[in-house]
Design a protein around this motif. Structure first.
Motif, PDB file in Angstrom:
ATOM      1  N   LEU A  98       0.851  -1.185   0.000  1.00  0.00           N
ATOM      2  CA  LEU A  98       0.000   0.000   0.000  1.00  0.00           C
ATOM      3  C   LEU A  98       0.889   1.238   0.000  1.00  0.00           C
ATOM      4  CD1 LEU A  98      -2.762   1.408   0.360  1.00  0.00           C
ATOM      5  CD2 LEU A  98      -2.457   1.123   2.835  1.00  0.00           C
ATOM      6  N   VAL A  99       0.613   2.156  -0.913  1.00  0.00           N
ATOM      7  CA  VAL A  99       1.404   3.377  -1.015  1.00  0.00           C
ATOM      8  C   VAL A  99       0.485   4.528  -1.363  1.00  0.00           C
ATOM      9  CG1 VAL A  99       1.929   2.990  -3.473  1.00  0.00           C
ATOM     10  CG2 VAL A  99       3.486   4.359  -2.066  1.00  0.00           C
ATOM     11  N   GLN A 100       0.859   5.724  -0.937  1.00  0.00           N
ATOM     12  CA  GLN A 100       0.072   6.901  -1.272  1.00  0.00           C
ATOM     13  C   GLN A 100       0.376   7.358  -2.696  1.00  0.00           C
ATOM     14  OE1 GLN A 100       0.875   9.860   1.785  1.00  0.00           O
ATOM     15  NE2 GLN A 100      -0.920   9.183   2.938  1.00  0.00           N
ATOM     16  N   ALA A 101      -0.589   8.027  -3.277  1.00  0.00           N
ATOM     17  CA  ALA A 101      -0.399   8.587  -4.613  1.00  0.00           C
ATOM     18  C   ALA A 101       0.849   9.474  -4.630  1.00  0.00           C
ATOM     19  CB  ALA A 101      -1.620   9.383  -5.035  1.00  0.00           C
ATOM     20  N   GLY A 102       1.626   9.329  -5.709  1.00  0.00           N
ATOM     21  CA  GLY A 102       2.884  10.058  -5.806  1.00  0.00           C
ATOM     22  C   GLY A 102       4.085   9.292  -5.277  1.00  0.00           C
ATOM     23  N   GLY A 103       3.819   8.202  -4.595  1.00  0.00           N
ATOM     24  CA  GLY A 103       4.895   7.407  -4.020  1.00  0.00           C
ATOM     25  C   GLY A 103       5.482   6.420  -5.015  1.00  0.00           C
ATOM     26  N   SER A 104       6.386   5.589  -4.497  1.00  0.00           N
ATOM     27  CA  SER A 104       7.111   4.624  -5.334  1.00  0.00           C
ATOM     28  C   SER A 104       7.076   3.235  -4.718  1.00  0.00           C
ATOM     29  CB  SER A 104       8.573   5.052  -5.505  1.00  0.00           C
ATOM     30  OG  SER A 104       8.680   6.291  -6.165  1.00  0.00           O
ATOM     31  N   LEU A 105       7.159   2.246  -5.583  1.00  0.00           N
ATOM     32  CA  LEU A 105       7.336   0.859  -5.182  1.00  0.00           C
ATOM     33  C   LEU A 105       8.259   0.186  -6.187  1.00  0.00           C
ATOM     34  CD1 LEU A 105       3.780  -0.493  -4.195  1.00  0.00           C
ATOM     35  CD2 LEU A 105       5.746  -0.225  -2.676  1.00  0.00           C
ATOM     36  N   ARG A 106       8.974  -0.834  -5.719  1.00  0.00           N
ATOM     37  CA  ARG A 106       9.797  -1.622  -6.611  1.00  0.00           C
ATOM     38  C   ARG A 106       9.372  -3.078  -6.509  1.00  0.00           C
ATOM     39  NH1 ARG A 106      16.170  -3.279  -6.416  1.00  0.00           N
ATOM     40  NH2 ARG A 106      16.609  -3.136  -8.657  1.00  0.00           N
ATOM     41  N   LEU A 107       8.822  -3.595  -7.583  1.00  0.00           N
ATOM     42  CA  LEU A 107       8.422  -4.990  -7.621  1.00  0.00           C
ATOM     43  C   LEU A 107       9.587  -5.853  -8.074  1.00  0.00           C
ATOM     44  CD1 LEU A 107       4.893  -4.745  -9.273  1.00  0.00           C
ATOM     45  CD2 LEU A 107       5.534  -4.497  -6.868  1.00  0.00           C
ATOM     46  N   SER A 108       9.669  -7.036  -7.498  1.00  0.00           N
ATOM     47  CA  SER A 108      10.709  -7.998  -7.866  1.00  0.00           C
ATOM     48  C   SER A 108      10.061  -9.284  -8.351  1.00  0.00           C
ATOM     49  CB  SER A 108      11.600  -8.304  -6.662  1.00  0.00           C
ATOM     50  OG  SER A 108      12.242  -7.157  -6.191  1.00  0.00           O
ATOM     51  N   CYS A 109      10.759  -9.967  -9.218  1.00  0.00           N
ATOM     52  CA  CYS A 109      10.308 -11.262  -9.719  1.00  0.00           C
ATOM     53  C   CYS A 109      11.534 -12.176  -9.754  1.00  0.00           C
ATOM     54  CB  CYS A 109       9.700 -11.112 -11.101  1.00  0.00           C
ATOM     55  SG  CYS A 109       9.253 -12.662 -11.919  1.00  0.00           S
ATOM     56  N   ALA A 110      11.492 -13.230  -8.956  1.00  0.00           N
ATOM     57  CA  ALA A 110      12.597 -14.179  -8.883  1.00  0.00           C
ATOM     58  C   ALA A 110      12.272 -15.419  -9.702  1.00  0.00           C
ATOM     59  CB  ALA A 110      12.851 -14.567  -7.429  1.00  0.00           C
ATOM     60  N   ALA A 111      13.235 -15.833 -10.523  1.00  0.00           N
ATOM     61  CA  ALA A 111      13.032 -17.010 -11.375  1.00  0.00           C
ATOM     62  C   ALA A 111      13.805 -18.193 -10.826  1.00  0.00           C
ATOM     63  CB  ALA A 111      13.475 -16.700 -12.799  1.00  0.00           C
ATOM     64  N   SER A 112      13.292 -19.367 -11.125  1.00  0.00           N
ATOM     65  CA  SER A 112      13.875 -20.588 -10.563  1.00  0.00           C
ATOM     66  C   SER A 112      14.939 -21.220 -11.439  1.00  0.00           C
ATOM     67  CB  SER A 112      12.772 -21.625 -10.337  1.00  0.00           C
ATOM     68  OG  SER A 112      12.175 -21.980 -11.583  1.00  0.00           O
ATOM     69  N   GLU A 113      14.963 -20.878 -12.710  1.00  0.00           N
ATOM     70  CA  GLU A 113      15.824 -21.603 -13.636  1.00  0.00           C
ATOM     71  C   GLU A 113      16.888 -20.717 -14.273  1.00  0.00           C
ATOM     72  OE1 GLU A 113      14.004 -25.005 -12.699  1.00  0.00           O
ATOM     73  OE2 GLU A 113      15.670 -24.848 -14.116  1.00  0.00           O
ATOM     74  N   ARG A 114      18.052 -21.325 -14.574  1.00  0.00           N
ATOM     75  CA  ARG A 114      19.097 -20.563 -15.256  1.00  0.00           C
ATOM     76  C   ARG A 114      18.674 -20.182 -16.657  1.00  0.00           C
ATOM     77  NH1 ARG A 114      24.443 -24.067 -14.503  1.00  0.00           N
ATOM     78  NH2 ARG A 114      22.917 -25.744 -14.668  1.00  0.00           N
ATOM     79  N   THR A 115      17.690 -20.911 -17.207  1.00  0.00           N
ATOM     80  CA  THR A 115      17.197 -20.575 -18.544  1.00  0.00           C
ATOM     81  C   THR A 115      16.461 -19.240 -18.554  1.00  0.00           C
ATOM     82  OG1 THR A 115      15.236 -21.931 -18.089  1.00  0.00           O
ATOM     83  CG2 THR A 115      17.037 -22.943 -19.335  1.00  0.00           C
ATOM     84  N   PHE A 116      16.292 -18.638 -17.376  1.00  0.00           N
ATOM     85  CA  PHE A 116      15.688 -17.302 -17.279  1.00  0.00           C
ATOM     86  C   PHE A 116      16.344 -16.351 -18.271  1.00  0.00           C
ATOM     87  CE2 PHE A 116      13.950 -13.566 -15.353  1.00  0.00           C
ATOM     88  CZ  PHE A 116      14.976 -12.625 -15.309  1.00  0.00           C
ATOM     89  N   SER A 117      17.669 -16.478 -18.442  1.00  0.00           N
ATOM     90  CA  SER A 117      18.399 -15.548 -19.298  1.00  0.00           C
ATOM     91  C   SER A 117      18.010 -15.668 -20.769  1.00  0.00           C
ATOM     92  CB  SER A 117      19.907 -15.769 -19.147  1.00  0.00           C
ATOM     93  OG  SER A 117      20.264 -17.064 -19.601  1.00  0.00           O
ATOM     94  N   THR A 118      17.337 -16.730 -21.135  1.00  0.00           N
ATOM     95  CA  THR A 118      16.951 -16.918 -22.543  1.00  0.00           C
ATOM     96  C   THR A 118      15.540 -16.406 -22.830  1.00  0.00           C
ATOM     97  OG1 THR A 118      16.004 -19.124 -22.211  1.00  0.00           O
ATOM     98  CG2 THR A 118      18.384 -18.989 -22.621  1.00  0.00           C
ATOM     99  N   TYR A 119      14.828 -15.994 -21.793  1.00  0.00           N
ATOM    100  CA  TYR A 119      13.441 -15.562 -21.963  1.00  0.00           C
ATOM    101  C   TYR A 119      13.305 -14.047 -21.979  1.00  0.00           C
ATOM    102  CZ  TYR A 119      11.761 -20.293 -21.023  1.00  0.00           C
ATOM    103  OH  TYR A 119      11.497 -21.628 -21.089  1.00  0.00           O
ATOM    104  N   ALA A 120      12.393 -13.570 -22.817  1.00  0.00           N
ATOM    105  CA  ALA A 120      11.897 -12.213 -22.656  1.00  0.00           C
ATOM    106  C   ALA A 120      10.979 -12.216 -21.439  1.00  0.00           C
ATOM    107  CB  ALA A 120      11.127 -11.785 -23.890  1.00  0.00           C
TER     108      ALA A 120
END
Length: 122
Positions: free
Chosen positions: A11-33
């Motif tokens: 939850l954040v107020q208007a005008g604020g910032s957030l940083r979303l993260s996404c962690a991948a399980s496989e080394r093949t992550f580098s081959t995906y868009a």
């Protein structure tokens, strides 16, 4: 098979910032868009941003251009979405997804995370 786990919503107020993260399980992550999509209550899932496997190509939905930044680190198997100047209309569940090409259509992505809730108060 690539497993994706999002985090960083909240939850954040208007005008604020957030940083979303996404962690991948496989080394093949580098081959995906990779892409970020979002779905607000009562609305269809919509494209937010996408990045190519080598990070040389990015694309953003018009409503978030200039406010959101997508980035990735293949060595860490991580994807991020930096969201600045947030607005109430950015409220949604945000999903990361992996696909063969940096496209804007959800059907072009093969693997999805479970989503993280972002709520922007006015």
């Amino acid at each position: 098979q690539v497993e994706l786990v999002e985090s960083g919503g909240g939850l954040v107020q208007a005008g604020g910032s957030l940083r979303l993260s996404c962690a991948a399980s496989e080394r093949t992550f580098s081959t995906y868009a990779m892409g970020w999509f979002r779905q607000a209550p009562g609305k269809e899932r919509e494209f937010v941003a996408t990045i190519s496997w080598h990070s040389r190509s990015t694309d953003y939905a018009d409503p978030v251009k200039g406010r959101f930044t997508i980035s990735r680190d293949n060595a860490k198997k991580m994807l991020w979405l930096q969201m600045d100047s947030l607005k109430p209309e950015d409220t949604a569940i945000y999903y990361c997804a992996a696909g063969l090409s940096p496209r804007v259509t959800s059907t072009d992505y093969n693997y999805w995370g479970q989503g993280t809730q972002v709520t922007v108060s006015s």
